[in-house]
Design a protein around this motif. Structure first.
Motif, PDB file in Angstrom:
ATOM      1  N   GLU A 228       0.827  -1.208   0.000  1.00 32.85           N
ATOM      2  CA  GLU A 228       0.000   0.000   0.000  1.00 32.85           C
ATOM      3  C   GLU A 228       0.864   1.262   0.000  1.00 32.85           C
ATOM      4  O   GLU A 228       0.607   2.216  -0.735  1.00 32.85           O
ATOM      5  CB  GLU A 228      -0.929   0.009   1.219  1.00 32.85           C
ATOM      6  N   LEU A 229       1.904   1.248   0.830  1.00 28.88           N
ATOM      7  CA  LEU A 229       2.787   2.404   0.881  1.00 28.88           C
ATOM      8  C   LEU A 229       3.551   2.543  -0.419  1.00 28.88           C
ATOM      9  O   LEU A 229       3.735   3.648  -0.941  1.00 28.88           O
ATOM     10  CB  LEU A 229       3.751   2.278   2.068  1.00 28.88           C
ATOM     11  N   ASP A 230       3.997   1.444  -0.977  1.00 24.27           N
ATOM     12  CA  ASP A 230       4.722   1.479  -2.233  1.00 24.27           C
ATOM     13  C   ASP A 230       3.848   2.039  -3.355  1.00 24.27           C
ATOM     14  O   ASP A 230       4.306   2.845  -4.176  1.00 24.27           O
ATOM     15  CB  ASP A 230       5.204   0.073  -2.596  1.00 24.27           C
ATOM     16  N   ALA A 231       2.572   1.637  -3.364  1.00 25.48           N
ATOM     17  CA  ALA A 231       1.646   2.143  -4.378  1.00 25.48           C
ATOM     18  C   ALA A 231       1.432   3.650  -4.215  1.00 25.48           C
ATOM     19  O   ALA A 231       1.362   4.392  -5.201  1.00 25.48           O
ATOM     20  CB  ALA A 231       0.309   1.404  -4.273  1.00 25.48           C
ATOM     21  N   PHE A 232       1.353   4.112  -2.974  1.00 24.82           N
ATOM     22  CA  PHE A 232       1.188   5.543  -2.713  1.00 24.82           C
ATOM     23  C   PHE A 232       2.407   6.317  -3.200  1.00 24.82           C
ATOM     24  O   PHE A 232       2.283   7.366  -3.855  1.00 24.82           O
ATOM     25  CB  PHE A 232       0.985   5.766  -1.219  1.00 24.82           C
ATOM     26  N   LEU A 233       3.594   5.807  -2.929  1.00 27.86           N
ATOM     27  CA  LEU A 233       4.809   6.487  -3.343  1.00 27.86           C
ATOM     28  C   LEU A 233       4.937   6.520  -4.860  1.00 27.86           C
ATOM     29  O   LEU A 233       5.373   7.522  -5.441  1.00 27.86           O
ATOM     30  CB  LEU A 233       6.028   5.801  -2.718  1.00 27.86           C
ATOM     31  N   ASP A 234       4.542   5.434  -5.513  1.00 28.13           N
ATOM     32  CA  ASP A 234       4.543   5.408  -6.976  1.00 28.13           C
ATOM     33  C   ASP A 234       3.568   6.442  -7.544  1.00 28.13           C
ATOM     34  O   ASP A 234       3.844   7.101  -8.550  1.00 28.13           O
ATOM     35  CB  ASP A 234       4.170   4.023  -7.491  1.00 28.13           C
ATOM     36  N   MET A 235       2.404   6.560  -6.896  1.00 30.52           N
ATOM     37  CA  MET A 235       1.413   7.531  -7.346  1.00 30.52           C
ATOM     38  C   MET A 235       1.955   8.953  -7.291  1.00 30.52           C
ATOM     39  O   MET A 235       1.704   9.767  -8.187  1.00 30.52           O
ATOM     40  CB  MET A 235       0.154   7.408  -6.483  1.00 30.52           C
TER      41      MET A 235
ATOM     42  N   ARG B  17      10.614   8.099   4.083  1.00 31.85           N
ATOM     43  CA  ARG B  17      11.260   8.191   5.392  1.00 31.85           C
ATOM     44  C   ARG B  17      10.254   8.580   6.475  1.00 31.85           C
ATOM     45  O   ARG B  17      10.234   7.996   7.561  1.00 31.85           O
ATOM     46  CB  ARG B  17      12.406   9.216   5.349  1.00 31.85           C
ATOM     47  N   ASP B  18       9.415   9.567   6.179  1.00 27.75           N
ATOM     48  CA  ASP B  18       8.444  10.024   7.167  1.00 27.75           C
ATOM     49  C   ASP B  18       7.448   8.928   7.524  1.00 27.75           C
ATOM     50  O   ASP B  18       7.169   8.669   8.701  1.00 27.75           O
ATOM     51  CB  ASP B  18       7.681  11.250   6.639  1.00 27.75           C
ATOM     52  N   LEU B  19       6.903   8.284   6.515  1.00 23.02           N
ATOM     53  CA  LEU B  19       5.874   7.278   6.763  1.00 23.02           C
ATOM     54  C   LEU B  19       6.459   6.001   7.346  1.00 23.02           C
ATOM     55  O   LEU B  19       5.797   5.316   8.137  1.00 23.02           O
ATOM     56  CB  LEU B  19       5.109   6.991   5.470  1.00 23.02           C
ATOM     57  N   MET B  20       7.699   5.686   7.009  1.00 24.94           N
ATOM     58  CA  MET B  20       8.322   4.508   7.607  1.00 24.94           C
ATOM     59  C   MET B  20       8.643   4.738   9.072  1.00 24.94           C
ATOM     60  O   MET B  20       8.638   3.802   9.875  1.00 24.94           O
ATOM     61  CB  MET B  20       9.588   4.128   6.835  1.00 24.94           C
ATOM     62  N   ASP B  21       8.900   5.965   9.465  1.00 21.64           N
ATOM     63  CA  ASP B  21       9.114   6.254  10.880  1.00 21.64           C
ATOM     64  C   ASP B  21       7.847   5.948  11.666  1.00 21.64           C
ATOM     65  O   ASP B  21       7.895   5.339  12.743  1.00 21.64           O
ATOM     66  CB  ASP B  21       9.511   7.719  11.070  1.00 21.64           C
ATOM     67  N   VAL B  22       6.699   6.360  11.113  1.00 22.06           N
ATOM     68  CA  VAL B  22       5.416   6.058  11.765  1.00 22.06           C
ATOM     69  C   VAL B  22       5.193   4.553  11.785  1.00 22.06           C
ATOM     70  O   VAL B  22       4.776   3.979  12.794  1.00 22.06           O
ATOM     71  CB  VAL B  22       4.251   6.747  11.032  1.00 22.06           C
TER      72      VAL B  22
ATOM     73  N   GLU C 132      -1.234   0.733   7.708  1.00 24.82           N
ATOM     74  CA  GLU C 132      -2.454   0.671   6.900  1.00 24.82           C
ATOM     75  C   GLU C 132      -3.707   0.505   7.754  1.00 24.82           C
ATOM     76  O   GLU C 132      -4.792   0.966   7.375  1.00 24.82           O
ATOM     77  CB  GLU C 132      -2.360  -0.491   5.904  1.00 24.82           C
ATOM     78  N   ALA C 133      -3.579  -0.136   8.926  1.00 20.65           N
ATOM     79  CA  ALA C 133      -4.757  -0.425   9.760  1.00 20.65           C
ATOM     80  C   ALA C 133      -4.891   0.521  10.946  1.00 20.65           C
ATOM     81  O   ALA C 133      -5.840   0.412  11.725  1.00 20.65           O
ATOM     82  CB  ALA C 133      -4.675  -1.870  10.266  1.00 20.65           C
TER      83      ALA C 133
ATOM     84  N   ALA D 253       2.134  14.054   5.367  1.00 22.42           N
ATOM     85  CA  ALA D 253       2.349  12.788   4.655  1.00 22.42           C
ATOM     86  C   ALA D 253       1.302  11.757   5.054  1.00 22.42           C
ATOM     87  O   ALA D 253       0.775  11.025   4.207  1.00 22.42           O
ATOM     88  CB  ALA D 253       3.760  12.270   4.953  1.00 22.42           C
ATOM     89  N   LEU D 254       0.985  11.684   6.347  1.00 21.23           N
ATOM     90  CA  LEU D 254      -0.044  10.747   6.812  1.00 21.23           C
ATOM     91  C   LEU D 254      -1.402  11.059   6.191  1.00 21.23           C
ATOM     92  O   LEU D 254      -2.118  10.158   5.745  1.00 21.23           O
ATOM     93  CB  LEU D 254      -0.149  10.806   8.343  1.00 21.23           C
ATOM     94  N   ARG D 255      -1.751  12.331   6.184  1.00 24.16           N
ATOM     95  CA  ARG D 255      -3.053  12.711   5.616  1.00 24.16           C
ATOM     96  C   ARG D 255      -3.153  12.339   4.148  1.00 24.16           C
ATOM     97  O   ARG D 255      -4.173  11.831   3.691  1.00 24.16           O
ATOM     98  CB  ARG D 255      -3.262  14.221   5.791  1.00 24.16           C
TER      99      ARG D 255
END
Length: 325
Positions: free
Chosen positions: A20-27, A44-49, A61-62, A93-95
């Protein structure tokens, strides 16, 4: 092997990055035209979370709103708490990530929509001490010659008036009042204001004016003639902001001051702060700076207050006795 997605290179996928994160980054790259550096920053930001949530048995994702609130609270109370701007960027980034999941049908709710943005506050301006400003002027004076004399005039005017650098370098000769005691400055929106000159600034101008001819060239004199600080090479006919900033940086190094502390705008800050230090009223400083709103000028009162608090903490006998137990 490095993958290529949708015609753009990207780094090898980390095993910890979810689909899901990979798809978001590709988008971000394919649909919004984000650069690779931007993609990596979001990752980096989202992986920290994601790592923080994983330690609590939860996936990015959940995660729910309370999970994200707990993460933000963790950031606020961490020993090395990130700056408010960093927290705000991470929240952004989360939003965007959760809006993407909702738009793709991978979630039915947006847990980030109810989160409050952190208060970033207004950064306090950098300020030089009075001794540092005088060191700059003395160093410029020691150079002598037309270049050094012009630089002294520039610094004395800037420190005496708090002009914006664009106002300073573009001053016409006609800006000087007949009695030499002030300048008529055309500021933002074409608004004119009168600013007084200090005695050192008036003396510096008087010393510089006979040498002004050294910066005129015959083939450009028509273009240069109206300016107090003409330039031999600039298209505008006067000294440019960029050239003045470069000269000031070189001067700062020669004066033994950290060059990261100094810019033309920092001298404007020094003018305002030192005036307030010596008892000037805020409304007068506002008029001299050319601020339309006094709220803009009030930022300098915070600088003065912070300085006074440090002075009390460092020098007041009761404060020293308390600190020493």
């Amino acid at each position: 092997m490095t993958e290529k997605r949708r015609g753009r290179p990207c780094k090898p996928r980390s095993l910890s990055v979810s689909p899901e994160l990979d798809a978001f980054l590709d988008m971000l790259m394919a649909e919004r035209g984000a650069a690779l550096n931007t993609r990596q920053a979001y990752e980096r930001d989202l992986m920290d979370v994601s790592r923080w949530l994983a330690q609590r048995g939860m996936t990015l994702e959940a995660a729910g709103t309370e999970d994200l609130r707990a993460y933000l609270a963790h950031l606020a109370h961490a020993d090395a708490a990130p700056a408010p701007r960093t927290v705000a960027r991470r929240l952004s980034a989360l939003r965007q990530f959760y809006r993407f999941l909702v738009s793709e049908g991978r979630r039915t709710d947006d847990p980030a929509s109810a989160l409050d943005s952190p208060k970033q506050g207004r950064p306090l301006p950098k300020v030089l001490s009075e001794a540092e400003v005088l060191a700059l002027i003395d160093t410029a004076r020691s150079r002598g010659g037309p270049e050094g004399t012009r630089l002294v005039a520039l610094l004395e005017i800037l420190y005496a008036t708090g002009l914006r650098v664009s106002e300073l370098v573009g001053l016409p000769l006609s800006a000087i009042l007949r009695d030499g005691r002030g300048l008529i400055v055309r500021g933002k929106g074409g608004k004119e204001r009168m600013v007084p000159l200090s005695d050192p600034a008036r003396d510096a101008i008087s010393t510089y004016l006979p040498l002004r001819k050294d910066f005129l060239v015959p083939e450009r004199e028509t273009l240069q003639a109206k300016f107090l600080f003409p330039s031999r090479t600039s298209d505008s006919g006067h000294l440019t902001r960029q050239r003045f900033a470069q000269i000031l940086k070189d001067l700062t190094v020669a004066a033994g001051i950290d060059p990261d502390k100094v810019s033309p705008h920092v001298l404007r800050h020094a003018f305002a702060t030192h005036l307030l230090d010596h008892g000037a009223d805020l409304r007068s400083v506002q008029k001299m700076l050319g601020h339309a709103d006094i709220a803009t000028t009030q930022i300098y009162t915070h600088v003065v207050s912070d300085r006074l608090r440090r002075v009390v903490a460092e020098h007041h006998p009761l404060a020293r006795r308390k600190a020493g137990g």
